[in-house]
Design an enzyme around this catalytic site. Structure first.
Site, PDB file in Angstrom:
ATOM      1  N   CYS A 191      74.804  78.607  69.255  1.00 38.50           N
ATOM      2  CA  CYS A 191      75.095  79.331  68.006  1.00 38.50           C
ATOM      3  C   CYS A 191      73.911  80.183  67.555  1.00 38.50           C
ATOM      4  O   CYS A 191      74.059  81.006  66.660  1.00 38.50           O
ATOM      5  CB  CYS A 191      75.490  78.352  66.904  1.00 38.50           C
ATOM      6  SG  CYS A 191      77.028  77.491  67.233  1.00 38.50           S
ATOM      7  N   HIS A 214      84.342  83.269  64.966  1.00 39.25           N
ATOM      8  CA  HIS A 214      85.280  82.195  64.651  1.00 39.25           C
ATOM      9  C   HIS A 214      86.513  82.778  63.985  1.00 39.25           C
ATOM     10  O   HIS A 214      86.437  83.795  63.289  1.00 39.25           O
ATOM     11  CB  HIS A 214      84.659  81.176  63.681  1.00 39.25           C
ATOM     12  CG  HIS A 214      83.534  80.404  64.265  1.00 39.25           C
ATOM     13  ND1 HIS A 214      83.719  79.337  65.111  1.00 39.25           N
ATOM     14  CD2 HIS A 214      82.193  80.540  64.117  1.00 39.25           C
ATOM     15  CE1 HIS A 214      82.549  78.852  65.461  1.00 39.25           C
ATOM     16  NE2 HIS A 214      81.599  79.566  64.868  1.00 39.25           N
ATOM     17  N   HIS A 248      78.327  85.244  67.725  1.00 41.63           N
ATOM     18  CA  HIS A 248      79.590  84.691  68.229  1.00 41.63           C
ATOM     19  C   HIS A 248      80.553  84.660  67.050  1.00 41.63           C
ATOM     20  O   HIS A 248      80.150  84.808  65.903  1.00 41.63           O
ATOM     21  CB  HIS A 248      79.396  83.293  68.830  1.00 41.63           C
ATOM     22  CG  HIS A 248      79.025  82.256  67.829  1.00 41.63           C
ATOM     23  ND1 HIS A 248      77.739  82.132  67.331  1.00 41.63           N
ATOM     24  CD2 HIS A 248      79.766  81.307  67.204  1.00 41.63           C
ATOM     25  CE1 HIS A 248      77.716  81.143  66.443  1.00 41.63           C
ATOM     26  NE2 HIS A 248      78.930  80.628  66.339  1.00 41.63           N
ATOM     27  N   GLU A 269      86.077  75.818  60.584  1.00 45.08           N
ATOM     28  CA  GLU A 269      85.371  76.712  61.496  1.00 45.08           C
ATOM     29  C   GLU A 269      86.017  76.662  62.881  1.00 45.08           C
ATOM     30  O   GLU A 269      86.095  77.664  63.581  1.00 45.08           O
ATOM     31  CB  GLU A 269      83.898  76.331  61.577  1.00 45.08           C
ATOM     32  CG  GLU A 269      83.063  77.303  62.358  1.00 45.08           C
ATOM     33  CD  GLU A 269      81.597  76.993  62.273  1.00 45.08           C
ATOM     34  OE1 GLU A 269      80.865  77.801  61.666  1.00 45.08           O
ATOM     35  OE2 GLU A 269      81.170  75.951  62.809  1.00 45.08           O
ATOM     36  N   HIS A 292      78.960  85.457  63.453  1.00 47.61           N
ATOM     37  CA  HIS A 292      77.711  85.046  62.811  1.00 47.61           C
ATOM     38  C   HIS A 292      76.732  84.543  63.862  1.00 47.61           C
ATOM     39  O   HIS A 292      77.086  84.348  65.024  1.00 47.61           O
ATOM     40  CB  HIS A 292      77.947  83.997  61.720  1.00 47.61           C
ATOM     41  CG  HIS A 292      78.354  82.644  62.206  1.00 47.61           C
ATOM     42  ND1 HIS A 292      78.180  81.510  61.454  1.00 47.61           N
ATOM     43  CD2 HIS A 292      78.906  82.220  63.354  1.00 47.61           C
ATOM     44  CE1 HIS A 292      78.619  80.459  62.122  1.00 47.61           C
ATOM     45  NE2 HIS A 292      79.072  80.863  63.281  1.00 47.61           N
ATOM     46  N   HIS A 303      86.666  90.314  59.739  1.00 42.69           N
ATOM     47  CA  HIS A 303      86.210  91.240  60.777  1.00 42.69           C
ATOM     48  C   HIS A 303      84.829  91.811  60.468  1.00 42.69           C
ATOM     49  O   HIS A 303      84.555  92.984  60.716  1.00 42.69           O
ATOM     50  CB  HIS A 303      87.248  92.347  61.034  1.00 42.69           C
ATOM     51  CG  HIS A 303      88.423  91.848  61.794  1.00 42.69           C
ATOM     52  ND1 HIS A 303      89.438  91.129  61.194  1.00 42.69           N
ATOM     53  CD2 HIS A 303      88.734  91.927  63.108  1.00 42.69           C
ATOM     54  CE1 HIS A 303      90.336  90.803  62.104  1.00 42.69           C
ATOM     55  NE2 HIS A 303      89.932  91.265  63.277  1.00 42.69           N
TER      56      HIS A 303
END
Length: 137
Positions: A36, A44, A42, A127, A17, A83
């Site tokens: 971010c 998680h 990036h 997260e 995201h 994914h």
């Protein structure tokens, strides 16, 4: 009130995201969201706990069949977000900033229609190992 029991199911998914407000320039986005907000996204490894609270059914002894709960979570959340790039690949975040806070509310709203309305539902989303959110609070 009878014997209310809380049952939990842990699941995980991986997703990318970008935290970004399209009404702001890059400098303001970076000031608020830091790394971010970088334009190439990036990812998680999200972990979540789904909590269902209710009285066990006298016929089965279950609050909810854990296999059924797992199937609901997979169908409504994992298959949709795992994914994926949340910003680009999902309808839920086309116009909603995919912060952990927004993601947990979306997950709750995806699951709620499939859980007995007499049962309480709560979702906790990790997260990172140290950062997590919970809805409802």
């Amino acid at each position: 009130m009878g014997n209310r029991v809380a049952v939990y199911r842990k699941e995980h998914f991986n997703a990318a995201h970008r935290l970004h407000n399209p009404d702001w320039d890059d400098a303001q986005n970076f000031a608020v969201f830091g790394k971010c907000s970088l334009p190439n996204y990036h990812g998680h490894n999200y972990n979540m706990e789904v909590k269902v609270v209710g009285e066990p059914d006298p016929s089965t002894g279950y609050v909810i069949d854990m296999k059924v709960l797992s199937d609901i979570i997979h169908r409504e959340v994992i298959d949709r977000f795992d994914h994926r790039n949340l910003n680009l690949d999902t309808a839920e975040f086309k116009h909603l900033n995919p912060t952990a806070e927004n993601i947990v509310v979306v997950i709750y709203n995806l699951l709620r229609p499939h859980i007995d309305p007499t049962h309480e539902l709560q979702v906790r989303l990790y997260e990172t190992e140290r950062n997590f959110v919970e809805f409802p609070a």
